[in-house]
Design an enzyme around this catalytic site. Structure first.
Site: not given
Length: 325
Positions: A66-67, A94, A116, A144
């Site tokens: 969603r975000t 890596k 995020r 958030h």
């Protein structure tokens, strides 16, 4: 309450890292700026040239649907160039550090990073080290902010105000960055805020934030105008927080039977994804007082507003009447 257009226009500064550091005027500015951007999503051609020429990187170290999609829609509707990078399959696997990744991206002359990350404070750490604008799309258990903002906008759409409302956040508060952003935003805009959930899923000292604590959903329903129902974040739990999912639903689930005994109609929010039959009954989620889908729609407008303001725009200069062309 909508910001007085005659008052000085506040600035968001370089980054959006959370709602805790924002002033009431800054939060109102974002909500007010989101209003005209709602209309863009209703057009046949859902695009305005507002951020044409800007390059925005979506840097997601955690899975998101969603975000990430909402940010991508917002960026494309503002005509920005968008690059999506997930940790899986990138140089992160890596061993490349967050800062090295961002600095390499910045060397490509990007303008903004939406990040995020599973670690609290990662967005602020990054913002201190690169010149590009940084937007926190969720950092660990911290905040958030854009989810908090879209929740605020959705509540304001329904009631015409936030000041004086009673909002209870229900469920897994301990692991929720959404809860923290909601608490900061709601309190700054004058709402009374409560939380409800088992003690094992409430942060220690939560009362010190200025919220009331309910131990039973019946008490919350009796008190509140709005319920914001949070999912159990099972991926963050190591076990022992609740006896079982069925027991949690029996004791703390927001069911139609519980709402039928409410003294008033309650507005129902949920940030998603939902665990139906765990924290919320499907009849509630799909019922007439649910604004869950409106939250999704508002999420695009809020993120358009944040991107626009961080790029230096002001509500007075916004011209969303001009479409793509």
């Amino acid at each position: 309450m909508i910001r007085d257009a005659s008052s000085p226009v506040p600035s968001l500064g370089k980054d959006l890292l959370g709602l805790e550091p924002l002033s009431t005027d800054q939060i109102q500015l974002i909500l007010d700026t989101a209003e005209p951007f709602k209309e863009v999503s209703e057009r046949a051609i859902k695009k305005v040239p507002t951020l044409r020429g800007k390059t925005i990187v979506n840097l997601f170290y955690e899975a998101s649907t969603r975000t990430r999609i909402a940010f991508e829609f917002a960026e494309k509707r503002l005509s920005a160039d968008t690059v999506n990078i997930a940790a899986a399959g990138s140089s992160v696997e890596k061993g490349e550090s967050l800062v090295d990744t961002a600095r390499n991206l910045e060397a490509m002359r990007i303008d903004m990073v939406v990040v995020r990350h599973p670690s609290s404070g990662a967005a602020a750490f990054l913002a201190d080290r690169i010149a590009s604008n940084v937007i926190n799309a969720g950092d660990g258990w911290h905040e958030h902010p854009t989810q908090g903002l879209l929740d605020l906008l959705t509540i304001r759409d329904k009631f015409g105000r936030i000041d004086g409302l009673k909002v209870c956040i229900c469920g897994d508060i301990l692991h929720s960055r959404v809860a923290r952003s909601n608490i900061w935003g709601l309190l700054k805009l004058g709402a009374a805020v409560a939380v409800c959930g088992p003690r094992s899923l409430l942060p220690r000292g939560i009362e010190e934030l200025g919220v009331q604590v309910f131990g039973r959903p019946e008490e919350a329903i009796e008190w509140a105008d709005v319920l914001n129902v949070l999912r159990l974040q099972l991926e963050r739990m190591q076990g022992g927080y609740i006896p079982s999912l069925g027991e949690f639903y029996r004791v703390f689930g927001i069911t139609q039977e519980r709402l039928d005994r409410a003294p008033r109609d309650l507005l129902i929010l949920h940030p998603g994804p939902m665990n139906r039959g765990v924290e919320i009954d499907s009849r509630v989620a799909d019922g007439p007082h649910s604004v869950i889908l409106q939250q999704v729609t508002n999420g695009i407008a809020v993120r358009m507003a944040v991107l626009y303001l961080l790029a230096g725009g002001t509500p007075e200069r916004a011209d969303v009447s001009k479409g793509e062309g």
